[in-house]
Design a protein around this motif. Structure first.
Motif, PDB file in Angstrom:
ATOM      1  N   GLU A  29      -1.766   2.636  27.280  1.00 43.38           N
ATOM      2  CA  GLU A  29      -0.962   2.802  26.072  1.00 43.38           C
ATOM      3  C   GLU A  29       0.310   1.968  26.132  1.00 43.38           C
ATOM      4  OE1 GLU A  29      -0.886   6.949  24.254  1.00 43.38           O
ATOM      5  OE2 GLU A  29      -1.356   7.356  26.366  1.00 43.38           O
TER       6      GLU A  29
ATOM      7  N   SER B 164      -8.790  -6.163  25.398  1.00 47.09           N
ATOM      8  CA  SER B 164      -9.002  -4.739  25.087  1.00 47.09           C
ATOM      9  C   SER B 164      -8.324  -3.794  26.071  1.00 47.09           C
ATOM     10  CB  SER B 164     -10.496  -4.403  24.991  1.00 47.09           C
ATOM     11  OG  SER B 164     -11.085  -5.116  23.925  1.00 47.09           O
TER      12      SER B 164
ATOM     13  N   ARG C 228      -6.534  -0.776  24.666  1.00 47.93           N
ATOM     14  CA  ARG C 228      -7.298   0.440  24.335  1.00 47.93           C
ATOM     15  C   ARG C 228      -7.306   1.430  25.495  1.00 47.93           C
ATOM     16  NH1 ARG C 228     -12.601  -2.139  21.372  1.00 47.93           N
ATOM     17  NH2 ARG C 228     -11.436  -3.298  19.796  1.00 47.93           N
TER      18      ARG C 228
ATOM     19  N   SER D 263      -4.462  -7.211  23.806  1.00 48.06           N
ATOM     20  CA  SER D 263      -5.400  -6.998  22.711  1.00 48.06           C
ATOM     21  C   SER D 263      -6.696  -7.778  22.898  1.00 48.06           C
ATOM     22  CB  SER D 263      -4.735  -7.387  21.393  1.00 48.06           C
ATOM     23  OG  SER D 263      -5.644  -7.282  20.329  1.00 48.06           O
TER      24      SER D 263
END
Length: 116
Positions: free
Chosen positions: A100, A94, A97, A91
């Motif tokens: 998955e 990133s 993003r 997270s």
């Protein structure tokens, strides 16, 4: 916990099971193992991180390298069983993003393009 890496045939692709900490001393084994799976022609790869409690930037880099290698071959790579400490690294950077993450290997396999 000692580091371990195992591959097995999943329902729709290859599952790479990782156990132990992913740091500078263990990441080369992860990177080499993932690239071997990619180069073997796998189209769908699920990396099962349920037994990984710690991952540093080198582990993150190995996952990104494998993800890019899969994309270059029109393949798909997903993560499963991501623990809270590892999820935090994904997270903050990133990466979550881009790659998955799913609760279970089964969830990842069902979300892969091969399942449709």
């Amino acid at each position: 916990m000692d580091f371990a890496l195992a591959t097995r045939r999943g329902r729709v692709g290859t599952v790479v099971e990782v156990a132990g900490d992913l740091d500078m001393s263990t990441t080369p084994r992860l990177r080499d193992g993932l690239l071997e799976v990619v180069e073997s022609g796998a189209r769908v790869v699920v990396v099962d991180l349920a037994a990984v409690g710690f991952m540093d930037s080198s582990g993150l880099g190995a996952l990104v390298i494998a993800y890019k290698a899969m994309r270059a071959r029109d393949g798909w790579l997903g993560l499963a069983g991501v623990q809270p400490s590892v999820r935090k690294v994904l997270s903050i950077t990133s990466v979550d993003r881009v790659i998955e993450s799913f609760d279970t290997v089964q969830d990842a396999e069902e979300a892969s393009p091969a399942a449709s």
